[in-house]
Design a protein around this motif. Structure first.
Motif, PDB file in Angstrom:
ATOM      1  N   ALA A   1       0.890  -1.359   0.130  1.00  0.00           N
ATOM      2  CA  ALA A   1      -0.286   0.206  -0.433  1.00  0.00           C
ATOM      3  C   ALA A   1       0.250   1.559  -0.234  1.00  0.00           C
ATOM      4  CB  ALA A   1      -1.356  -0.335   1.390  1.00  0.00           C
ATOM      5  N   THR A   2       2.051   1.228   0.826  1.00  0.00           N
ATOM      6  CA  THR A   2       2.652   2.433   0.786  1.00  0.00           C
ATOM      7  C   THR A   2       3.031   2.793  -0.741  1.00  0.00           C
ATOM      8  OG1 THR A   2       3.624   2.044   3.270  1.00  0.00           O
ATOM      9  CG2 THR A   2       5.360   2.970   1.658  1.00  0.00           C
ATOM     10  N   LEU A   3       3.501   1.569  -1.268  1.00  0.00           N
ATOM     11  CA  LEU A   3       4.123   1.492  -2.520  1.00  0.00           C
ATOM     12  C   LEU A   3       3.109   2.443  -4.224  1.00  0.00           C
ATOM     13  CD1 LEU A   3       7.123  -1.181  -3.303  1.00  0.00           C
ATOM     14  CD2 LEU A   3       7.036   2.080  -2.715  1.00  0.00           C
ATOM     15  N   ALA A   4       1.941   1.927  -3.375  1.00  0.00           N
ATOM     16  CA  ALA A   4       0.743   1.932  -4.347  1.00  0.00           C
ATOM     17  C   ALA A   4       0.322   3.050  -4.816  1.00  0.00           C
ATOM     18  CB  ALA A   4      -0.405   1.406  -3.821  1.00  0.00           C
ATOM     19  N   ARG A   5       0.471   4.316  -3.371  1.00  0.00           N
ATOM     20  CA  ARG A   5       0.487   5.579  -3.155  1.00  0.00           C
ATOM     21  C   ARG A   5       0.249   6.351  -4.169  1.00  0.00           C
ATOM     22  NH1 ARG A   5       1.897   9.112   0.147  1.00  0.00           N
ATOM     23  NH2 ARG A   5       3.933   7.840   1.262  1.00  0.00           N
ATOM     24  N   PHE A   6       1.941   6.166  -4.490  1.00  0.00           N
ATOM     25  CA  PHE A   6       3.011   6.490  -6.342  1.00  0.00           C
ATOM     26  C   PHE A   6       1.881   6.426  -7.560  1.00  0.00           C
ATOM     27  CE2 PHE A   6       5.016   7.075  -2.017  1.00  0.00           C
ATOM     28  CZ  PHE A   6       5.986   7.763  -1.995  1.00  0.00           C
ATOM     29  N   LEU A   7       1.335   5.448  -7.476  1.00  0.00           N
ATOM     30  CA  LEU A   7       1.564   4.796  -8.878  1.00  0.00           C
ATOM     31  C   LEU A   7       0.580   4.447  -9.475  1.00  0.00           C
ATOM     32  CD1 LEU A   7       4.414   1.186  -8.236  1.00  0.00           C
ATOM     33  CD2 LEU A   7       4.528   4.380  -8.358  1.00  0.00           C
ATOM     34  N   HIS A   8       0.325   4.837 -10.801  1.00  0.00           N
ATOM     35  CA  HIS A   8      -1.245   4.786 -11.233  1.00  0.00           C
ATOM     36  C   HIS A   8      -1.493   2.841 -11.453  1.00  0.00           C
ATOM     37  CE1 HIS A   8      -0.835   8.788 -12.302  1.00  0.00           C
ATOM     38  NE2 HIS A   8      -0.169   8.803 -13.951  1.00  0.00           N
ATOM     39  N   ASP A   9      -0.421   2.952 -11.921  1.00  0.00           N
ATOM     40  CA  ASP A   9      -0.631   1.577 -12.448  1.00  0.00           C
ATOM     41  C   ASP A   9       0.288   0.193 -11.330  1.00  0.00           C
ATOM     42  OD1 ASP A   9      -1.122  -1.469 -13.553  1.00  0.00           O
ATOM     43  OD2 ASP A   9      -0.649  -0.875 -15.758  1.00  0.00           O
ATOM     44  N   PRO A  10      -0.009  -0.059  -9.833  1.00  0.00           N
ATOM     45  CA  PRO A  10       0.748  -1.135  -9.494  1.00  0.00           C
ATOM     46  C   PRO A  10       0.556  -1.987  -9.168  1.00  0.00           C
ATOM     47  CG  PRO A  10      -1.396  -0.206  -8.303  1.00  0.00           C
ATOM     48  CD  PRO A  10      -1.426   0.274  -9.368  1.00  0.00           C
ATOM     49  N   GLY A  11       0.222  -3.130 -10.159  1.00  0.00           N
ATOM     50  CA  GLY A  11       0.036  -4.006 -10.287  1.00  0.00           C
ATOM     51  C   GLY A  11       1.551  -4.922 -11.940  1.00  0.00           C
ATOM     52  N   LYS A  12       2.366  -3.385 -12.123  1.00  0.00           N
ATOM     53  CA  LYS A  12       3.194  -4.105 -13.617  1.00  0.00           C
ATOM     54  C   LYS A  12       4.143  -4.519 -12.635  1.00  0.00           C
ATOM     55  CE  LYS A  12       4.268  -0.655 -16.008  1.00  0.00           C
ATOM     56  NZ  LYS A  12       3.646   1.165 -16.748  1.00  0.00           N
ATOM     57  N   PRO A  13       4.932  -4.776 -13.403  1.00  0.00           N
ATOM     58  CA  PRO A  13       6.877  -5.439 -13.248  1.00  0.00           C
ATOM     59  C   PRO A  13       7.985  -4.299 -12.947  1.00  0.00           C
ATOM     60  CG  PRO A  13       5.759  -6.439 -14.976  1.00  0.00           C
ATOM     61  CD  PRO A  13       5.479  -4.953 -14.868  1.00  0.00           C
ATOM     62  N   VAL A  14       8.143  -4.385 -11.608  1.00  0.00           N
ATOM     63  CA  VAL A  14       9.210  -3.268 -10.374  1.00  0.00           C
ATOM     64  C   VAL A  14      10.282  -3.605 -10.924  1.00  0.00           C
ATOM     65  CG1 VAL A  14       9.668  -2.601  -8.392  1.00  0.00           C
ATOM     66  CG2 VAL A  14       7.303  -3.092  -8.747  1.00  0.00           C
ATOM     67  N   LEU A  15      10.764  -2.675 -11.227  1.00  0.00           N
ATOM     68  CA  LEU A  15      12.874  -1.779 -10.978  1.00  0.00           C
ATOM     69  C   LEU A  15      13.090  -1.884  -9.865  1.00  0.00           C
ATOM     70  CD1 LEU A  15      13.253   0.105 -14.375  1.00  0.00           C
ATOM     71  CD2 LEU A  15      12.957  -2.587 -14.252  1.00  0.00           C
ATOM     72  N   LEU A  16      13.626  -2.438  -9.372  1.00  0.00           N
ATOM     73  CA  LEU A  16      12.996  -1.774  -7.416  1.00  0.00           C
ATOM     74  C   LEU A  16      14.565  -1.819  -7.796  1.00  0.00           C
ATOM     75  CD1 LEU A  16      13.051  -1.844  -4.172  1.00  0.00           C
ATOM     76  CD2 LEU A  16      12.967  -4.190  -4.200  1.00  0.00           C
ATOM     77  N   ALA A  17      15.465  -0.972  -6.614  1.00  0.00           N
ATOM     78  CA  ALA A  17      16.509   0.100  -6.187  1.00  0.00           C
ATOM     79  C   ALA A  17      16.600   0.044  -4.842  1.00  0.00           C
ATOM     80  CB  ALA A  17      17.017   1.241  -7.204  1.00  0.00           C
ATOM     81  N   LEU A  18      17.561  -0.002  -3.848  1.00  0.00           N
ATOM     82  CA  LEU A  18      17.552  -0.490  -2.811  1.00  0.00           C
ATOM     83  C   LEU A  18      18.615   0.235  -1.745  1.00  0.00           C
ATOM     84  CD1 LEU A  18      16.477  -0.561   0.559  1.00  0.00           C
ATOM     85  CD2 LEU A  18      17.605  -3.118  -0.055  1.00  0.00           C
ATOM     86  N   ALA A  19      19.230   1.338  -1.720  1.00  0.00           N
ATOM     87  CA  ALA A  19      20.656   2.089  -1.203  1.00  0.00           C
ATOM     88  C   ALA A  19      20.201   3.807  -0.542  1.00  0.00           C
ATOM     89  CB  ALA A  19      21.406   1.883  -2.569  1.00  0.00           C
ATOM     90  N   ARG A  20      21.886   3.541   0.049  1.00  0.00           N
ATOM     91  CA  ARG A  20      21.539   4.847   0.275  1.00  0.00           C
ATOM     92  C   ARG A  20      21.510   6.747  -0.585  1.00  0.00           C
ATOM     93  NH1 ARG A  20      26.720   5.651   2.558  1.00  0.00           N
ATOM     94  NH2 ARG A  20      27.177   2.937   1.821  1.00  0.00           N
ATOM     95  N   PRO A  21      20.950   6.778  -0.475  1.00  0.00           N
ATOM     96  CA  PRO A  21      21.299   8.585  -1.452  1.00  0.00           C
ATOM     97  C   PRO A  21      22.134   9.105  -1.489  1.00  0.00           C
ATOM     98  CG  PRO A  21      19.620   9.162   0.256  1.00  0.00           C
ATOM     99  CD  PRO A  21      20.108   7.675   0.754  1.00  0.00           C
ATOM    100  N   VAL A  22      22.963   9.054  -2.069  1.00  0.00           N
ATOM    101  CA  VAL A  22      24.744   9.626  -2.186  1.00  0.00           C
ATOM    102  C   VAL A  22      25.448   8.697  -3.087  1.00  0.00           C
ATOM    103  CG1 VAL A  22      25.317   8.924   0.679  1.00  0.00           C
ATOM    104  CG2 VAL A  22      26.252   6.848  -1.440  1.00  0.00           C
ATOM    105  N   ALA A  23      26.528  10.096  -3.552  1.00  0.00           N
ATOM    106  CA  ALA A  23      26.716  10.228  -5.122  1.00  0.00           C
ATOM    107  C   ALA A  23      26.818   8.714  -5.668  1.00  0.00           C
ATOM    108  CB  ALA A  23      27.428  11.295  -5.318  1.00  0.00           C
ATOM    109  N   ARG A  24      27.826   8.043  -4.916  1.00  0.00           N
ATOM    110  CA  ARG A  24      28.447   6.739  -5.505  1.00  0.00           C
ATOM    111  C   ARG A  24      26.957   5.491  -5.886  1.00  0.00           C
ATOM    112  NH1 ARG A  24      30.288   2.208  -3.314  1.00  0.00           N
ATOM    113  NH2 ARG A  24      28.693   2.717  -0.202  1.00  0.00           N
ATOM    114  N   LYS A  25      26.479   6.002  -5.443  1.00  0.00           N
ATOM    115  CA  LYS A  25      25.342   5.086  -5.448  1.00  0.00           C
ATOM    116  C   LYS A  25      24.715   4.747  -6.828  1.00  0.00           C
ATOM    117  CE  LYS A  25      25.908   2.590  -1.643  1.00  0.00           C
ATOM    118  NZ  LYS A  25      25.807   1.326  -1.686  1.00  0.00           N
ATOM    119  N   ASN A  26      24.393   6.060  -7.465  1.00  0.00           N
ATOM    120  CA  ASN A  26      24.499   6.414  -8.766  1.00  0.00           C
ATOM    121  C   ASN A  26      23.509   6.263  -9.003  1.00  0.00           C
ATOM    122  OD1 ASN A  26      24.985   7.221 -11.016  1.00  0.00           O
ATOM    123  ND2 ASN A  26      25.714   5.506 -11.803  1.00  0.00           N
TER     124      ASN A  26
END
Length: 683
Positions: free
Chosen positions: A226-251
């Motif tokens: 539900a946390t993610l769905a509130r951002f998305l028009h079509d929350p059932g589509k495949p997901v490109l998931l990235a999980l990282a600290r927001p620092v420049a090196r993580k790009n």
């Protein structure tokens, strides 16, 4: 054994670590806590202490608690330094001297001193140097990430920190540490190689383990969905998931560009960015705040609203559910970091059933090679990131193969195996080594499919080798030094006294401490004349049947390619036409190595034989494939194990060899016994 870890950076506590809370509260803390937990299971480890810096105020009161119990054997102690508050990693150097004094005082108050210190990051190594100078306690060093690498990634853009002081501290750490522990070959062979103090013989590659069971068993969580769905028009589509600290090196910005500039990818999948934990962007560390603002600007520029989710926070226990969210939608995990020293999140995502699109800089090289669980990309090319993601999403067979490869991650990256190798190295460092008897014989054998390849045979070889007091043991392999050492230690092989690596172009000798190695500079000087590496590489560009192997397989004295017998003939002809001298070695029908003209396993063995002052009849060599031919034909006592390839037994130059009836390491033992009996009868 009493092991003291020193880790100054980040907000370190024994439970509920909030990763991404600060720019330096990241993977190294996870690594350290998991290592301590695994170490505590070893009955030979009596006590473990993690020493970190005590500070008060923000980010919370937990970090001012002087002591925290981590388990029956392990304790976290927080010691004071000059400043009472939190200090960023860029400021930490100012705390080194005062923290070292606090640590020395703490050690003096213990019933016994630590046997060894393990320093995490450069500032901790600077502390360990002071302690070693005062108390004589040796230290090992894990850099986790390197200033020189970061400087190369980020360039000299305005606003970037001055890394000169950090790099100088790392130089001293590499020069002083008794042993350096790296997580990947890229770290050991490429990243450290940029330092003046680089000494490959004192570096060991020990990939971290990971407790992957909870990720393999991950299930979606309606709250996370539900946390993610509130951002998305079509929350059932495949997901490109990235999980990282927001620092420049993580790009992460490159991933947003890859997505924003590719309408086909936007139509095919949603993008989910889990970028640390925040309440107010302005309250974050400067780099994190700047990175998040850049991401929001890009999302706005490409008008990605409804297609990108970027929640403000997540709990550590949400991470398995995030992977499961992407898995059930047929998605991917993407790591676009400019450099990733190892990549624990890649293993977690793979265990959860997600294929990977990962940076080709750092540990992902080893992970994808070992597991076959994704595609490596140049992180500086958003178009390559997008193309790899679409390839995985649009090729069901490839997607399925990568999912199956990810299931192998748990076996390949296990904390118990890591701890066993780690403790063996630590014990060897602190245990006096008895004098070694001058060898009267020398055995050199290939590694893959000769020494290793059969676990039972290697066990027999270990027991046999333990009874060979006057037999020096070495290996000769196409692998690099670190790749070879990692395989040998993973397989619990006897430690070689000599390592002939990179198809004979490099030699290392075991030091008196029985742990580290020293490069043979005399051998390098002997084979270097006439070697025109760049001219040879340029001459071979464009050969249709020839493809370069990966960057890690290329060495200063070796160029490596894929190609068949026809390609080998073309290479020899092209080099001859160009007037370039080199040795061309072809093996297993597909590997082709180009070396200095005087370099080969055979000539390297002869160099070692002369160094040991042994007669020809005192040397045994064993191999199984085409890259062993030079070594086998040059020795009277040559052994071909039964599981040979490349038609080795029928090779015209190897008719003097003994072809063993037994395979792998049993064949080595059989061959040595055969030649010893022959010699005994002859005398």
């Amino acid at each position: 054994m009493f092991v003291l870890h020193v880790a100054l950076q980040g907000c370190l506590r024994g439970r509920d670590v909030v990763y991404g809370l600060t720019a330096d509260t990241g993977g190294h803390i996870r690594y350290l806590l998991d290592l301590v937990a695994a170490s505590a299971q070893d009955s030979d480890i009596g006590r473990i202490v993690v020493a970190t810096r005590r500070f008060s105020g923000a980010p919370g009161p937990d970090y001012a608690v002087p002591e925290e119990r981590l388990g029956d054997k392990a304790t976290l102690v927080r010691l004071s330094s000059a400043s009472p508050g939190y200090r960023t990693k860029e400021e930490m150097h100012a705390e080194v001297a005062s923290f070292a004094e606090s640590l020395i005082a703490w050690i003096g108050a213990q019933a016994r001193a630590p046997d060894l210190i393990h320093a995490h990051y450069a500032d901790a190594a600077a502390v360990a140097e002071i302690v070693e100078d005062r108390l004589g306690i040796p230290f090992v060093f894990t850099a986790h990430s390197l200033g020189r690498v970061k400087a190369a990634m980020l360039g000299k853009a305005a606003g970037q920190p001055d890394l000169a002081g950090r790099i100088a501290t790392e130089e001293r750490a590499l020069a002083r540490a008794s042993l350096v522990i790296a997580s990947s070959r890229d770290e050991a062979e490429v990243q450290y190689a940029g330092y003046d103090a680089y000494d490959p013989g004192r570096i060991r590659v020990l990939p971290p383990g990971s407790d992957l069971a909870r990720f393999a068993d991950s299930r979606p969580d309606p709250r996370v969905d539900a946390t993610l769905a509130r951002f998305l028009h079509d929350p059932g589509k495949p997901v490109l998931l990235a999980l990282a600290r927001p620092v420049a090196r993580k790009n992460l910005a490159a991933l947003v560009r890859a997505y924003g500039e590719n309408p086909g990818l936007q139509a095919r999948a949603n993008l989910v960015l889990i970028a640390g934990t925040r309440q107010d962007i302005d309250a974050l560390d400067g780099e994190m705040a700047e990175t998040l603002r850049d991401l929001l600007v890009l999302i706005d520029r490409y008008d990605l609203y409804g297609r990108v989710a970027y929640p403000k926070s997540h709990r550590p226990e949400d991470v398995p559910a995030l992977y499961a969210h992407a898995r059930v939608r047929g998605g991917l995990f993407v790591n676009p970091a400019l450099n990733e020293p190892f990549g624990l999140t890649l293993l977690e995502a793979s265990a959860a059933g997600l294929p990977l699109v990962a940076t080709d800089s750092g540990g992902p090289n080893d992970i994808v090679e070992t597991c076959g669980n994704g595609i490596l990309v140049d992180p500086r090319r958003p178009d390559a990131i997008a193309a790899a993601a679409l390839r995985l999403l649009d090729d069901p067979a490839l997607y399925t193969r990568c999912v199956a490869g990810g299931a192998r991650a748990a076996a390949a990256y296990d904390w118990d195996r890591h701890a066993a190798r780690y403790h063996a190295l630590l014990r060897a460092l602190v245990t006096p080594v008895p004098p070694v008897e001058a060898p009267r014989q020398l055995l050199i054998c290939d590694i893959d499919n000769t020494l290793v390849g059969c676990e039972a045979a290697l066990g027999i070889f270990r027991r046999w080798h333990s009874r060979q007091a006057s037999l020096a043991f070495g290996v000769a392999t196409g692998r690099s030094f670190h790749s070879a050492m990692a395989v040998l230690e993973q397989q619990d092989s006897p430690r070689p006294q000599v390592m002939i690596t990179s198809v004979g172009s490099e030699i290392h000798h075991l030091d008196e401490n029985g742990v580290t190695y020293t490069a043979d500079s005399v051998w390098r000087a002997a084979i270097l004349p006439g070697w025109e590496r760049e001219a040879i590489r340029a001459a071979l560009v464009g050969l249709a049947d020839l493809a370069p192997q990966g960057p890690l397989e290329q060495r200063a004295l070796k160029l490596s390619y894929f190609g068949g017998a026809a390609a080998a003939a073309q290479v020899r002809a092209r080099l001859g036409q160009a007037g370039l001298r080199a040795s061309v070695i072809h093996s297993h029908g597909r590997y082709l190595d180009v070396l200095p003209e005087r370099a080969s396993k055979g000539s390297a063995v002869d160099h070692v034989r002369a160094l040991y002052r042994l007669p020809e009849r005192a040397v045994f060599v064993a191999g199984d494939s085409g890259n062993d031919v030079e070594m086998l034909r040059a020795r009277v006592q040559a052994i071909i194990v039964a599981n040979y390839s490349d038609g080795l037994a029928a090779h015209a130059a190897l008719q003097h060899s003994y072809v063993a009836r037994a395979s792998h390491a049993r064949g080595i033992i059989e061959g040595v016994g055969h030649f010893r009996r022959m010699f005994a009868h002859a005398t």
